[in-house]
Design an enzyme around this catalytic site. Structure first.
Site, PDB file in Angstrom:
ATOM      1  N   GLY A  45      53.418  28.876  36.628  1.00 40.89           N
ATOM      2  CA  GLY A  45      54.803  28.551  36.333  1.00 40.89           C
ATOM      3  C   GLY A  45      54.753  28.501  34.508  1.00 40.89           C
ATOM      4  N   GLN A  50      56.405  26.270  26.178  1.00 39.04           N
ATOM      5  CA  GLN A  50      55.212  26.745  26.134  1.00 39.04           C
ATOM      6  C   GLN A  50      55.039  28.024  25.215  1.00 39.04           C
ATOM      7  OE1 GLN A  50      54.548  26.348  30.490  1.00 39.04           O
ATOM      8  NE2 GLN A  50      52.577  26.193  29.653  1.00 39.04           N
ATOM      9  N   CYS A  90      47.094  23.857  33.349  1.00 38.43           N
ATOM     10  CA  CYS A  90      48.384  24.244  32.476  1.00 38.43           C
ATOM     11  C   CYS A  90      47.838  25.436  31.345  1.00 38.43           C
ATOM     12  CB  CYS A  90      48.801  23.133  31.778  1.00 38.43           C
ATOM     13  SG  CYS A  90      50.296  23.424  30.821  1.00 38.43           S
ATOM     14  N   HIS A 132      55.725  19.587  37.444  1.00 37.98           N
ATOM     15  CA  HIS A 132      54.904  20.114  36.349  1.00 37.98           C
ATOM     16  C   HIS A 132      55.657  20.731  35.159  1.00 37.98           C
ATOM     17  CE1 HIS A 132      50.833  21.423  34.545  1.00 37.98           C
ATOM     18  NE2 HIS A 132      51.851  22.372  34.049  1.00 37.98           N
ATOM     19  N   GLU A 133      56.564  21.764  35.695  1.00 36.02           N
ATOM     20  CA  GLU A 133      57.497  22.516  34.377  1.00 36.02           C
ATOM     21  C   GLU A 133      58.491  21.661  33.794  1.00 36.02           C
ATOM     22  OE1 GLU A 133      56.090  25.218  33.301  1.00 36.02           O
ATOM     23  OE2 GLU A 133      54.628  25.467  34.803  1.00 36.02           O
TER      24      GLU A 133
END
Length: 171
Positions: A45, A50, A90, A132-133
């Site tokens: 992802g 990010q 990550c 998570h995202e």
């Protein structure tokens, strides 16, 4: 525009991302860039922050064979009481992999790339990626879910990543 992966220590990773209301050409180009970067970095992802875009968008591929999906303005509507612990990593926190507890199933709402609204139930790995995202869009990293002791044990590694983030930002 050339996007660069942002790393732990970069302030954009701690900001709450802004909603998207324009589903035009610029967004379509961003989605294509995000998918390209996610696969190039071998990620499951990738969220907007990010790559330095403080917008509520992420792409993901759960390796189910269905290919990648984009989630715009994602919301978690319900979290199951049943939890699941699994290893997470990550792209913005390289070379650190730790077990994180997450809801096993979730009910979500999001827009697709055309702006259509979808609601669905996700479980296991799909649910983990979504959680998570979505955390990224709220300024949270997976390491924030770790115990104080675990974070203390990772401090040297995290400090090195932070140093690298600063050097890359100065380039």
């Amino acid at each position: 525009m050339e996007f660069k992966l942002r790393y732990y220590g970069d302030p954009i990773l701690r900001q709450k991302a802004q909603p998207i209301d324009d589903f035009g050409e610029e967004l379509q180009s961003l989605i294509d860039d995000m998918v390209r970067i996610m696969y190039a970095e071998d990620g499951a992802g990738l969220a907007g922050p990010q790559i330095g875009v403080s917008k509520r968008i992420f792409v993901g591929d759960d390796n189910s064979g269905d290919g990648w999906r984009v989630y715009i303005n994602p919301e978690i509507l319900e979290l199951s009481e049943e939890k699941e612990v699994a290893e997470e990593g990550c792209l913005s926190v390289p070379d650190i992999f730790e077990n994180v507890e997450r809801a096993k199933t979730i009910k979500v709402r999001y827009n697709d790339r055309e702006g259509n609204v979808h609601e669905e139930n996700l479980s296991s790995y799909k649910a983990r990626i979504f959680q998570h995202e979505t955390d990224h869009l709220n300024g949270t990293l997976f390491i924030d879910h770790l115990s104080t002791l675990k974070k203390r044990l990772l401090k040297k590694k995290l400090d090195l990543i932070k140093k690298m983030a600063k050097e890359k930002a100065d380039e």
